[in-house]
Design a protein around this motif. Structure first.
Motif, mmCIF file in Angstrom:
data_model
loop_
_atom_site.group_PDB
_atom_site.id
_atom_site.type_symbol
_atom_site.label_atom_id
_atom_site.label_comp_id
_atom_site.label_asym_id
_atom_site.label_seq_id
_atom_site.Cartn_x
_atom_site.Cartn_y
_atom_site.Cartn_z
ATOM 1 N N VAL A 1 0.772 -1.109 -0.098
ATOM 2 C CA VAL A 1 0.159 -0.026 0.044
ATOM 3 C C VAL A 1 0.934 1.170 0.224
ATOM 4 N N VAL A 2 1.863 1.018 0.789
ATOM 5 C CA VAL A 2 3.012 2.224 1.004
ATOM 6 C C VAL A 2 3.606 2.615 -0.437
ATOM 7 N N VAL A 3 3.951 1.492 -1.128
ATOM 8 C CA VAL A 3 4.465 1.481 -2.513
ATOM 9 C C VAL A 3 3.683 2.002 -3.342
ATOM 10 N N VAL A 4 2.343 1.687 -3.396
ATOM 11 C CA VAL A 4 1.483 2.092 -4.483
ATOM 12 C C VAL A 4 1.313 3.543 -4.483
ATOM 13 N N VAL A 5 1.293 4.248 -3.047
ATOM 14 C CA VAL A 5 0.936 5.674 -2.894
ATOM 15 C C VAL A 5 2.404 6.360 -3.226
ATOM 16 N N ALA A 6 3.318 5.668 -3.163
ATOM 17 C CA ALA A 6 4.744 6.434 -3.640
ATOM 18 C C ALA A 6 4.859 6.389 -5.195
ATOM 19 N N SER A 7 3.984 5.408 -5.855
ATOM 20 C CA SER A 7 4.106 5.239 -7.302
ATOM 21 C C SER A 7 3.057 6.353 -7.906
ATOM 22 N N LEU B 1 -1.191 -13.169 -12.256
ATOM 23 C CA LEU B 1 -1.549 -11.836 -12.568
ATOM 24 C C LEU B 1 -0.140 -10.875 -12.208
ATOM 25 N N ASN B 2 0.386 -11.240 -11.092
ATOM 26 C CA ASN B 2 1.364 -10.471 -10.640
ATOM 27 C C ASN B 2 2.542 -10.203 -11.458
ATOM 28 N N ASN B 3 2.745 -11.329 -12.527
ATOM 29 C CA ASN B 3 3.875 -11.290 -13.453
ATOM 30 C C ASN B 3 3.824 -10.138 -14.111
ATOM 31 N N PHE B 4 2.472 -9.338 -14.522
ATOM 32 C CA PHE B 4 2.281 -8.234 -15.438
ATOM 33 C C PHE B 4 2.585 -6.920 -14.461
ATOM 34 N N SER B 5 2.834 -7.115 -13.427
ATOM 35 C CA SER B 5 3.245 -5.804 -12.477
ATOM 36 C C SER B 5 4.577 -5.647 -12.008
ATOM 37 N N PHE C 1 -2.000 -2.306 -7.207
ATOM 38 C CA PHE C 1 -2.473 -2.377 -5.984
ATOM 39 C C PHE C 1 -3.581 -3.467 -6.160
ATOM 40 N N VAL C 2 -4.491 -3.793 -7.268
ATOM 41 C CA VAL C 2 -5.618 -4.876 -7.333
ATOM 42 C C VAL C 2 -5.009 -6.151 -7.265
ATOM 43 N N VAL C 3 -4.132 -6.681 -8.056
ATOM 44 C CA VAL C 3 -3.437 -7.794 -8.078
ATOM 45 C C VAL C 3 -2.469 -8.149 -6.716
ATOM 46 N N GLY C 4 -1.736 -7.158 -6.476
ATOM 47 C CA GLY C 4 -0.920 -7.292 -5.539
ATOM 48 C C GLY C 4 -1.414 -7.498 -3.996
ATOM 49 N N TYR C 5 -2.261 -6.372 -3.839
ATOM 50 C CA TYR C 5 -3.021 -6.455 -2.434
ATOM 51 C C TYR C 5 -4.216 -7.016 -2.357
#
Length: 554
Positions: free
Chosen positions: A373-379, A506-510, A491-495
């Motif tokens: 979540v922290v990483v996505v906000v930073a992105s 699906l994570n392979n595309f992120s 965020f959708v596929v990872g979290y």
């Protein structure tokens, strides 16, 4: 000469008096249709994303409301903890323990955030952003009333929110969710529609205050964040505090529980009041200006502003400070929950199983999950900073800069360095807040350094995110909005993917899906090197595209 001079004001006065009533809204319909045309992709994606996320929680809500009375009692005890209530909603939902009421508890607050984001960005896009890019001045030179632009923007946001409410009202009863009555579904959809209207009204005010798009959006989103924080504080402590928040109001409508409509009335009144205030304030400023006076700058520029990098850092300074403070606070909030992870997840077997797949202890696995979540906000910071290139170009400021000795590569590179280095620092602040608060709540001092290292491991993934934005800017500048797909998809596929049992491939595309989730996993350097090389390749390709294409000039 005097005759002509005297006649001029009389002619103008007659012209003003002869205008029919209602010309302040002239052209509203045309602007409304044009706004829908501009957002023909953006708004459907927003609406369908909220509906999808809500429906994807149906199975989770069913699992959290078991038929076994003993398991149900344990689940109620788990969900009534302060940490869970702060993340979800008021405890009263637990007195109506059905899968449908669990859906409201879990998703209504998060749905309010998404609806609010959609409304704020829509209103700002069609008002302040058009003024900042000088589009509004051109539009108003035609037969367009003073209030037509704001009315069209509010109508566009309202349309999206109404469609969202109707889709939820129609799909929730058909989702097979136990306890999802038609009346409760209509109330659930209406609650999200109303909170979207409230934030649209808030944005109508903030676009009058600041002369800049980012500041107007930031002010409105700060109100949204404060509303969520007040709701969380009230649900954990004194309930009266929650009544200071419009999110607290709609949650206390209790869809699928008590089905109370009256809490939506003060939210509707607030929506109308803020929109009306926006109209009043708009009459007290000029087009392109804001009511808040700009801060006086220094009489002389610093030496850093004479260099491209120093100037780029100055442009991104406010964004960096805002994201840094927000991520430090967000990380500390999540870190404070780490000491209660065992109690929070005691009866959530599916979540514990999903976390166990990561490896490490339960605390380490949970910390690595919330780190995303922290990483996505930073992105999001990286994307916003990288897309500043496009806004500078469309505003017509780049042409004069490149007319000097500044090369295209140096100009893009200065903004890119500010975006990537700033994004890494913002990520570090979030990981630091998570680590320090986590160490304090668990009593494990080593957790602080482990989580800071785990956060920095995501830096190459951030660089890939920025590189993709530059690639779009160089080769497909009109498609730069697709840069937002990287953090959203991650965020959708990872979290959410772990919570919703989405396929792991699906994570392979992120880019975030290839980063080792420290401290639960072992460090792997190969993905770090490969992600860095991919980021460099994307940046190089984007620079090549920008050097090969023409500028968009005014």
């Amino acid at each position: 000469m005097s005759t002509v001079t005297d006649a001029t004001p009389r002619t103008g006065a007659v012209h003003q008096e002869s205008r029919p009533a209602g010309t302040a809204l002239a052209g509203t319909g045309t602007l409304f249709l044009f706004a829908l045309r501009r957002d023909r992709v953006r708004l459907p994606v927003w609406v369908l994303a909220v509906v999808f996320l809500t429906l994807s929680t149906v199975q989770k809500a069913t699992d959290m409301a078991p038929d076994d009375p003993d398991k149900a009692a344990d689940m109620v005890k788990t969900l009534s903890g302060p940490a869970m209530l702060a993340m979800t909603g008021p405890e009263h939902y637990l007195s109506h323990f059905t899968p449908a009421s669990m859906l409201s508890l879990l998703m209504l607050g998060y749905g309010a955030i998404l609806a609010g984001l959609m409304s704020v960005l829509t209103v700002v896009r069609h008002t302040r952003a058009d003024e900042e890019s000088n589009i509004a001045e051109l539009v108003r030179s035609g037969v367009v009333g003073r209030h037509a632009t704001l009315t069209a923007a509010l109508a566009t946001a309202a349309t999206a929110n109404v469609v969202l409410g109707l889709l939820l009202a129609g799909t929730l009863p058909a989702a097979g969710l136990d306890g999802a009555t038609a009346g409760g579904a209509v109330l659930y959809g209406a609650a999200l529609t109303v909170i979207g209207l409230v934030l649209a009204g808030v944005a109508a005010v903030t676009v009058q205050l600041s002369a800049h798009t980012r500041a107007a959006s930031g002010l409105a989103l700060s109100v949204l964040g404060a509303a969520y924080a007040l709701r969380a504080a009230g649900d954990v402590g004194t309930e009266a505090v929650s009544w200071l928040s419009p999110i607290g109001w709609i949650q206390r409508a209790y869809p699928f529980a008590d089905n109370r409509w009256w809490p939506l009335l003060p939210a509707l009144a607030l929506a109308v009041g803020t929109a009306a205030a926006g109209y009043v304030l708009s009459t007290r400023r000029d087009v392109g200006a804001g009511l808040l006076p700009p801060r006086q700058g220094s009489p002389g520029a610093s030496a850093a502003l004479s260099h491209p990098l120093g100037f780029a850092v100055r442009l991104h300074r406010g964004l960096f400070v805002g994201f840094g403070a927000a991520l430090l606070l967000l990380g500390a909030m999540y870190g404070s929950l780490l000491g209660d992870v065992d109690d929070m997840l005691k009866d959530l077997d599916d979540i514990r199983e999903a976390l166990a797949e990561t490896g490490g202890s339960l605390v380490e696995s949970f910390a690595s999950m919330v780190m995303l979540v922290v990483v996505v906000v930073a992105s999001l910071f990286v994307v916003m900073a990288a897309l500043r290139l496009r806004s500078e170009e469309t505003a017509g400021r780049v042409e004069s800069l490149l007319a000097t000795g500044l090369s295209r590569s140096r100009w893009v590179g200065s903004h890119l360095v500010a975006a990537l280095v700033g994004g890494t620092l913002v990520l570090l602040l979030g990981a630091l807040g998570l680590g320090l608060a986590g160490a304090a709540s668990t009593g494990d001092g080593s957790l602080a350094t482990q989580l800071v290292g785990g956060g920095l491991a995501y830096a190459p993934a951030l660089w890939v995110t920025g590189g993709f934005a530059v690639l779009l800017f160089g080769w497909a500048p009109r498609a730069t909005a697709f840069a937002w797909a990287v953090p959203v998809y991650g965020f959708v596929v990872g979290y959410l993917g772990k919570l919703l049992d989405l396929p792991a491939w699906l994570n392979n595309f992120s880019p975030f899906g290839h980063v080792p989730q420290l401290p639960a996993e072992e460090m792997r350097w190969t993905p770090m090197v490969l992600l860095t090389l991919v980021a460099a390749a994307l940046v190089a390709a984007g620079l090549a595209g920008f050097r090969a294409r023409d500028l968009e000039t005014k």
